[in-house]
Structure formats: structure tokens, C-alpha cells
Design a protein around this motif. Structure first.
Motif: not given
Length: 422
Positions: A36-43, A99-105, A129-134, A278-280
Motif C-alpha cells: 500500500s502507498g507509494g512504493v520503494t526499491s525494497v518493498i 492509496r485507498k482509505k477504508m472510510k465507509n461501512d 503512515n496512512d497504511s498503518m491507519d488502515t 488526494d483521497s487521504f
């Protein structure tokens, strides 16, 4: 010590139980991994760690394609028998990110319907950060619904701004890329400044924290780096900045500048605010390099050039840090181990034991202490427009070593897998 001993015994017995069940053809419990989120060279090294460790411990392992976006569409890849060696060498998100945030029921309800249907009992979410919130929201919902689910966050971000961990997988390699790029660009500038470009500006990622922009100064350990570093932590003073550039030009004829995209004025407004979110809910930023270059050109009359590494800085696997790759993989492995030890609702962390020799230990922190939080560059890591010895001590071990990908036809041989479209 006694509890630790019994914990290890329980862990071994649990592994034996899982393996025995699998050999008997029983699906004991399934694990799900997603990026989730912006990727890296080692994800993908973290993905390798999660998948390999899960398989070694007898777990069925699925991968959600494009994070929770794909999971909600039941877009899965069965990784139980997947050849995963390529993951250690391939940059960006091999399984797709989101980059989806789990917002709705309705999203939450559908997610748990899919978890039940596929017998998912372990969820490893690899992000920032946002992914850890999810991840935290999913863990809380599982408890609220009485659904047995163990969620563990696998850290990832080139921004290096996750709290409660010394550093984040992805940062060391991106910092190495930025440091090298600035060194080489500064040498180019030095060659041409007499009757060509005198000021080079590199725009670097970093919305709220200047960890990555600070890396532009690391080249000074070998004699050349950024002359001026503009950080989000230091409010931008136009007159002071222009005076500093003018002084450097008068002394050596050219000036290399690194600027973080999240540079702010004293009133808190972003220098490069594009006017939408953005969506976040994050303000979209862009063009701060050209803004800074425009100031230099109009106020000082100097010829400028701007470079924006953009995606290149986060996916530059060809020059990734060996330390970063190894730690990214280990963070993935530790996520699985923690879940099997009933240590869940947490994110894997790294604690620095020493700088020389460089040594860390792995630990964990509750997800709610990480979700949507930001770790800023410490004040003793920078002074004026440059970085301090403390930053060098901190960052140099993280960019250490090389772990080159295999090359074919003079180019990196990166493998792609079919993600499908759903």
C-alpha cells in the motif's frame, strides 16, 4: 527471561501444529499480504520475507493485488508455490499498490465478508503512515466483530517519517540514490558554471519531513554535495535564502540546491501547494523546484536548471543499499513471527543498538501509535542550510553496501508477474 523462554517454546509448538495440519491436507489458517502507498526499491524484499517466512511455517499465503483496492475485488494471487526469488531484486510494488482509505461501512463490511469467505486469519499490510491507519482500523473492526484476525504492519516509506522506529525500509536506498545523484549533478555544474548554468536545483520527495532531502548532503563525506538544503522543518525565508545563495556564488561560482517538496513558509503554507487534495486528504504538492529556481533567476539574475527525480528516487533498485534490502526482508519475516507469537495489532520496528559497529534489534509498537503520525527530522540533524555530523552518523550506515540486481543485455533483469485486471 522465563516468559521469553516459554514464548519460544509456544512458537515452536505452534509451527509444528501448522505443518502437521498442512501435511494432513487441512487448511489450518490462511495469511494475506498486500502492499500500500507509494512504493520503494525494497518493498518487494519485505514481500519476500513475509511470503517465505509464512511458507516455512506452514501457512497458506495469498497476496492481495493492489492493496485493499484489490482485496475488495477478491483479486488475489496464491503465493503458496510462487517462485519468489525475483522479489529480492525487483523495485516498486510487484503485486501492485493503492492509496485507498477504508472510510465507509460498506467497504469494511465487504472486506470482512471476503476475509470470512477466504478464511483469512493473518493480515500483513506493507505501507507507511496512512497504511498503518488502515491496518489499525481493520484490527479494531475484527475485534468489534469477534472475528479472529491478527494484523501486523510491515513498515515502508522513503520519507522515513514513521514514529517509534529508528528508520524505515526504503529510506536507505532512496537516500543513497539522492546522495549519488546530487554528487554527480554538482560535478556537472562545476564543469559548466563559467558560462552556463550556475545554480542547480533538485526537488526531492518529503511532504512533512526532510529526511530524504537531507540525504543530498551526504556526498560531502566524499567531498561534494548539496550547498543548500531546504527542509520542511525550517520555515522558508526568501531573503535569507537568496543571500546565502549569492554568498556561495561569490565564493565558488556555482551552487547546488536540494529542496524538499514540503517546504513551507513561516505561516505554514506549502511553497508548492497545487490547490487540491488526494483521497487521504493530503494537499497535493508540485513544482517547488521551479519556484525556487524562479526566485534565484529573477532576484539574482543567475542561470538555473531544475531536476525532479520523482519516481526515480523511490524505485532506483540498481543502486539500492544492501543494508536496506536485508532489513526490509527481515521486517517481513518478523511480521510473520510476531503474528504467530500472538503479538498482533502492531507494526514491526527497528531500534538502533549502536552506530559503530552498526547494529539494530527488531521490536514492535501498537498500530494506533503509528497511524497518521509523522516523525520529523531532529533539530540537531541540521543547522542553517546544511546537515550536521549527527545526521551523518545516523544516515551513513543506512546507505551502506550494494546488492546489485542481475543484469541482462546491459540492463537490470526485472521480472514482472501478471496482476490481471478486476
Amino acid at each position: 527471561m522465563k516468559n521469553e523462554k516459554y514464548g519460544k517454546i509456544f512458537y515452536k509448538l505452534l509451527i509444528l501444529k501448522i505443518i502437521e495440519a498442512k501435511e494432513e491436507g487441512i487448511v489450518f489458517m490462511k495469511a494475506l499480504y498486500a502492499q500500500s502507498g507509494g512504493v520503494t526499491s525494497v518493498i518487494n524484499a519485505s514481500a519476500y520475507g513475509v511470503i517465505d517466512e509464512a511458507r516455512k511455517n506452514g501457512l497458506e499465503i495469498l497476496v492481495g493485488i493492489n492493496g485493499v483496492t484489490g482485496i475488495l475485488k477478491e483479486n488475489f494471487l496464491d503465493a503458496s508455490d510462487l517462485d519468489i526469488e525475483f522479489l529480492r531484486y525487483t523495485p516498486a510494488g510487484a503485486f501492485g499498490s493503492c492509496r485507498k482509505k477504508m472510510k465507509n461501512d460498506s467497504d469494511i463490511e465487504k472486506l470482512f465478508e471476503i476475509f470470512r469467505k477466504n478464511e483469512i486469519r493473518y493480515f500483513f499490510y506493507n505501507g507507511g503512515n496512512d497504511s498503518m491507519d488502515t491496518a489499525w482500523r481493520v484490527q479494531m473492526e475484527a475485534q468489534k466483530r469477534g472475528y479472529e484476525l491478527k494484523v501486523v504492519g510491515v513498515p515502508k516509506t522513503i520519507d522515513n517519517d514513521l514514529p517509534h522506529t529508528d528508520h524505515c525500509p526504503g529510506y536507505g536506498s532512496a537516500a543513497k540514490y539522492i546522495a549519488i545523484s546530487m554528487m554527480e549533478a554538482a560535478l556537472d555544474l562545476r564543469s559548466m558554471y563559467v558560462d552556463s548554468t550556475q545554480v542547480f536545483v533538485m526537488e526531492i520527495m518529503g511532504r512533512h519531513a526532510g529526511w530524504l532531502a537531507a540525504a543530498a548532503g551526504l556526498g560531502w563525506i566524499n567531498g561534494i554535495g548539496a550547498d543548500v538544503i531546504l527542509l520542511p522543518e525550517k520555515p522558508f525565508n526568501k531573503d535569507e535564502f537568496l543571500s546565502t545563495v549569492n554568498k556561495i556564488i561569490s565564493e565558488k561560482g556555482y551552487c547546488a540546491i536540494a529542496v524538499a517538496e514540503g517546504l513551507k513558509y513561516p505561516d505554514g503554507f506549502f511553497v508548492s501547494d497545487m490547490g487540491f487534495t488526494d483521497s487521504f486528504g493530503n494537499r497535493q504538492l508540485g513544482g517547488v523546484g521551479f519556484t525556487i529556481a524562479g526566485m534565484v533567476r529573477s532576484e539574482l539574475g543567475l542561470k538555473t536548471h531544475v531536476a525532479i527525480p520523482d519516481y526515480l528516487q523511490r524505485s532506483g533498485r540498481h543502486i539500492a543499499s544492501k543494508t536496506d534490502i536485508e532489513e526490509a526482508e527481515m521486517c517481513g519475516r518478523m511480521a510473520v513471527r510476531y503474528a504467530l507469537e500472538d503479538n498482533y495489532g502492531v507494526m514491526v520496528t527497528m531500534e538502533r543498538v549502536s552506530n559503530n559497529p552498526y547494529q539494530i534489534k527488531y521490536s514492535s509498537v501498537p498500530l494506533n501509535l503509528v497511524a497518521d503520525q509523522t516523525k520529523m527530522l531532529p533539530k540537531d540533524f541540521y543547522e542553517g542550510y546544511t546537515v550536521t555530523d549527527k545526521f551523518f552518523e545516523y544516515a551513513l550506515p543506512l546507505i551502506s553496501g550494494e546488492f546489485y540486481p542481475p543484469f541482462e543485455n546491459g540492463l537490470p533483469s526485472y521480472k514482472l508477474i501478471n496482476l490481471g485486471k478486476k
